[in-house]
Write a protein that holds these residues in place. Structure first.
Motif, short mmCIF file in Angstrom:
data_model
loop_
_atom_site.label_atom_id
_atom_site.label_comp_id
_atom_site.label_asym_id
_atom_site.label_seq_id
_atom_site.Cartn_x
_atom_site.Cartn_y
_atom_site.Cartn_z
N SER A 127 0.86 -1.17 0.00
CA SER A 127 0.00 0.00 0.00
C SER A 127 0.90 1.24 0.00
O SER A 127 2.12 1.13 0.18
CB SER A 127 -0.88 0.01 1.25
OG SER A 127 -0.07 0.15 2.40
N SER A 128 0.30 2.38 -0.17
CA SER A 128 1.13 3.59 -0.20
C SER A 128 1.73 3.88 1.18
O SER A 128 2.84 4.42 1.27
CB SER A 128 0.33 4.80 -0.69
OG SER A 128 -0.87 4.92 0.01
N GLU A 129 1.05 3.48 2.28
CA GLU A 129 1.68 3.67 3.59
C GLU A 129 2.91 2.79 3.72
O GLU A 129 3.94 3.22 4.24
CB GLU A 129 0.73 3.32 4.74
CG GLU A 129 -0.59 4.01 4.72
CD GLU A 129 -1.67 3.04 4.38
OE1 GLU A 129 -1.61 2.47 3.27
OE2 GLU A 129 -2.59 2.87 5.19
N PHE A 140 4.66 1.75 1.30
CA PHE A 140 5.70 2.28 0.41
C PHE A 140 6.39 3.46 1.08
O PHE A 140 7.60 3.65 0.91
CB PHE A 140 5.10 2.69 -0.93
CG PHE A 140 6.14 3.14 -1.90
CD1 PHE A 140 6.96 2.22 -2.52
CD2 PHE A 140 6.33 4.47 -2.17
CE1 PHE A 140 7.95 2.63 -3.39
CE2 PHE A 140 7.31 4.90 -3.04
CZ PHE A 140 8.13 3.96 -3.66
N ALA A 141 5.64 4.25 1.82
CA ALA A 141 6.27 5.36 2.54
C ALA A 141 7.31 4.83 3.52
O ALA A 141 8.38 5.42 3.69
CB ALA A 141 5.21 6.18 3.26
#
Lengths: 348, 434
Positions: free
Chosen positions: A167-169, A171-172
């Motif tokens: 997810s983008s979290e 990926f962060a």
């Protein structure tokens, strides 16, 4: 003009940046040389990957792949680390589970391997690490390696697949673990059973004459330890005290000698590491100054702590000029043993 | 019937009859009632079937539907796989310049769970003050205030926000086609965000300049993002128009975004309706207000979301902190009568997305399964038939195949990251409009 701008915009959308293969991992190491370490040949750093293979006859064997080998010129080193050739990747051992997520919740999981960062003294001046030095009989002297118990970077297998599940979290988090680079090398921390992605950070490597780094690499992190016993105790007794009375039955060595004629004792020998520091003990008849020290010795993948204690006994009235007791605090702070002292105490 | 594109054309070519109407004036996707000026909406031409449209002091209306969804096991069902919806509207006008509107949505998204577990009731109140008794040089001064339910909100032409339901307030003062308007909206894309805007408009909104402050309460890094945008919408002919918006995020480094949109709609060609549209959007890296660690989410996930395009600013905010983003979208809707009670309907949206690393940066990730940086095409569709047992009334049965179904968690108020569920669906639904 407007049509031209629009056309350019359309063309720009058709030319995304070419996709690339993962970049090397960027790793920062800080070497912490032990003060008593003596080296006479160039000190180098090698990135070592341990492989495990089973022959057709069922015999397991351990191999080593070195992907980087450079001379050490500073205690702070930044490396660009690459993975071994593809035909070696599957043989890496041990593969460890790695989780991508927060607070113990890891919705994306994969496998990873921790490459080993080996500091060695190039005794044969060959300019390259001979991995036999991790076993018995190699020409180089291993004097440091990243800790098995303090994971900091790992190579993630099939990073593309992992990224496609993130997810983008997550990926962060990956961004912080790679300093914003597209790489399979990510910052990690050890959890109870496996690894978890974490912000990239530097690692410290203690450089000393210890058996542990070699064992840690050779044994693929699977080293175990125990406490050796009994403690080796040697006592030097200042006249007029009687050594036989002072030493009792616990000392492994006991001798009488005028302390005034001895130089002030140093806290450890070259091969020793401080353990319990220095203590002064006193009763109505005598004062005793004791130096506790230890050395870790590995035999195969088992590592043991050898403890020693060196004690000096005297009466208060015949103590030598360097005698720190009963005021050991000042001795500890200012005397020649200060740098090695972890505790200073007086038992009254 | 409000669904006709003729009405949409009227909206696009004349001042909107509903104050700050957020609905897309071009699309053939359903234009449903909103919780504002219900008296005006249900007394409009084509709304004669509303049973509460002829009362003096009270307006009543409702849209109700039941539907089921099958996937053939190819992919999981969406949350609304066996649903019942009752969207009720009520309005009273205690004073000439005040109308109080109430919307109550009763929703049971899952017949599998059953209404005893899944049914939910959501209610919102919208008080609208409109005062135009002050006249200057023969032109009234229009003063409007709305709160707290704002319904779906669009800022400018949708560069920042397009048809996102909000609560908050709108205050506006207008004169002779010019206006100054302030909006405060809470819980937009994050649980801790507020959106505050000030707009200057001219020519009844054909030109607009917008200042927006997107603020956050639970971040130490970035307490607010500020934007300045300029937009226009302009009719090219009576059946076609162009609109555009350009904006910049104001900080040390200027991140920009822009969009342009062309639409053509034909309301009645031998009884058939058509709409074709094209949108191009660009969002520079960092234009979105937060970092990737702070993921945008939406709440109030109802099938009404299917009446918006996939192409929406929300889709550019998730990975917006990382990439420069381009999108080109072709959209089209058609509704063709076969006989007087049967229509063939179709909608499609073909979206070309492109994500690129800014110069000097090197990262790879995956956006909904697509490798970025990279470029890919997404195709969304809905094709089927619409049966109207009573041709003079809008009640209908729809049967269609689609890959665009609203994404929802168990409750429609649960935050969700994706607007639509991936997958192919066969849907049958019955709708009545009261």
């Amino acid at each position: 003009m407007k049509r031209a701008v629009l056309l350019l915009a359309l063309l720009a959308a058709c030319r995304p940046e070419a996709t690339r293969a993962p970049l090397p991992g960027r790793v920062k190491l800080v070497l912490e040389p032990a003060p008593n370490l003596v080296v006479t040949h160039p000190v180098r750093l090698a990135v070592v990957w341990v492989t495990s293979e089973v022959s057709d006859a069922g015999e397991p064997s351990t191999g080593y792949v070195v992907t980087l080998d450079q001379v050490v010129t500073s205690t702070t080193i930044t490396l660009d680390v690459v993975a071994p050739p593809a035909d070696q990747i599957d043989l890496l051992s041990p593969k460890e589970a790695i989780g991508f997520g927060f607070n113990g919740n890891f919705p994306t999981r994969g496998n990873a391997y921790r490459p080993r960062f080996v500091v060695y003294e190039d005794l044969d001046d060959s300019g390259s690490f001979d991995a036999r030095s991790l076993e018995d009989g190699g020409p180089d002297r291993v004097i440091g390696a990243d800790s098995s118990f303090n994971a900091f970077v790992a190579y993630v297998f099939d990073i593309e697949s992992i990224l496609s599940q993130m997810s983008s979290e997550q990926f962060a988090l990956y961004e912080t673990a790679t300093n914003g680079r597209f790489t399979a090398f990510v910052g990690v921390v050890g959890t109870l059973d496996d690894l978890a992605i974490a912000a990239a950070r530097e690692a410290s490597i203690v450089v000393s004459d210890s058996d542990v780094p070699s064992a840690s690499v050779r044994c693929r992190h699977q080293i175990f330890g125990t406490q050796a016993s009994p403690i080796d105790v040697s006592v030097t007794v200042n006249p007029p005290l009687d050594p036989l009375v002072v030493c009792g039955t616990t000392a492994t060595e006991c001798a009488g000698a005028p302390l005034m004629s001895l130089p002030p004792p140093v806290v450890v020998d070259e091969d020793e590491e401080p353990l319990g520091g220095i203590t002064c003990r006193r009763n109505a008849q005598l004062e005793m100054l004791t130096f506790h020290s230890q050395r870790v010795r590995c035999d195969g993948c088992g590592c043991y702590v050898d403890e020693t204690a060196r004690a000096f006994a005297t009466t208060a009235t015949s103590a030598p000029t360097w005698w720190p007791c009963p005021d050991p605090i000042g001795y500890c702070l200012e005397g020649p043993v200060a740098a090695f002292t972890s505790t200073c105490a007086v038992a009254r | 019937m409000s669904l006709t594109v003729l009405a949409a054309l009227l909206v696009s070519s004349a001042p909107p009859p509903i104050f700050d109407d957020p609905r897309d004036p071009w699309t053939l996707l359903d234009r449903r009632l909103i919780n504002r000026e219900l008296f005006t909406q249900i007394r409009a031409p084509g709304q004669h079937f509303r049973f509460g449209n002829d009362l003096d002091w009270l307006a009543l209306a409702a849209d109700a539907s039941v539907g089921t969804q099958q996937t053939g096991g190819i992919n999981p069902q969406s949350r609304y796989h066996g649903y019942f919806l009752f969207d009720g509207f009520l309005a009273v006008q205690p004073l000439d310049f005040v109308d109080v509107n109430v919307e109550v949505l009763v929703a049971n998204p899952s017949a599998s769970d059953g209404f005893r577990l899944s049914s939910q009731i959501s209610a919102g109140v919208s008080v609208h003050l409109h005062y135009d008794e002050w006249v200057i040089d023969g032109v009234p001064l229009d003063i409007d205030g709305i709160g707290v339910d704002l319904g779906p909100v669009t800022l400018g032409q949708g560069l920042l926000l397009e048809r996102i339901p909000l609560e908050g307030q709108i205050l506006s003062i207008g004169y002779d086609g010019f206006y100054f308007r302030h909006l405060f909206g809470g819980r937009v894309f994050w649980s801790d965000d507020d959106l505050i805007t000030f707009a200057l408009g001219a020519l009844d909104g054909r030109l607009e300049l917008n200042f927006a402050r997107w603020q956050f309460t639970t971040t130490d890094v970035n307490p607010a993002a500020h934007y300045l945008t300029a937009s226009f919408n302009w009719p090219l002919t009576e059946w076609a128009g162009v609109s555009a918006e350009y904006g910049a995020r104001l900080r040390n480094s200027l991140e920009t975004a822009g969009m342009i949109r062309f639409d053509a709609a034909f309301g009645d060609i031998w009884g058939a309706g058509f709409h074709v549209g094209y949108q191009a959007r660009y969002y520079g890296r960092g234009f979105s207000p937060r970092t990737t660690a702070e993921v945008p989410t939406l709440v109030f996930s109802t099938p009404e979301r299917e009446n918006t395009y996939v192409t929406n600013s929300y889709e550019f905010f998730d990975f917006g902190p990382l990439f420069d983003q381009w999108a080109h979208t072709l959209m089209g809707e058609v509704r063709i009568p076969v006989v007087d009670y049967l229509y063939v309907t179709g909608t499609t949206e073909i979206l070309l997305r492109s994500l690129d690393n800014p110069r000097g940066e090197d990262r790879v990730t995956y956006v909904q399964g697509h490798r970025a940086p990279g470029q890919w095409v997404e195709v969304y569709y809905r094709f089927g038939v619409e049966v109207r047992p009573w041709p003079e009334l809008p009640h209908r049965i729809n049967a269609f195949i689609t890959n665009k179904q609203v994404a929802s968690d168990q409750f429609l108020t649960d935050p969700v990251r994706r607007r639509f569920e991936p997958g192919d669906y066969v849907v049958v639904e019955a709708e009545v409009f009261l």
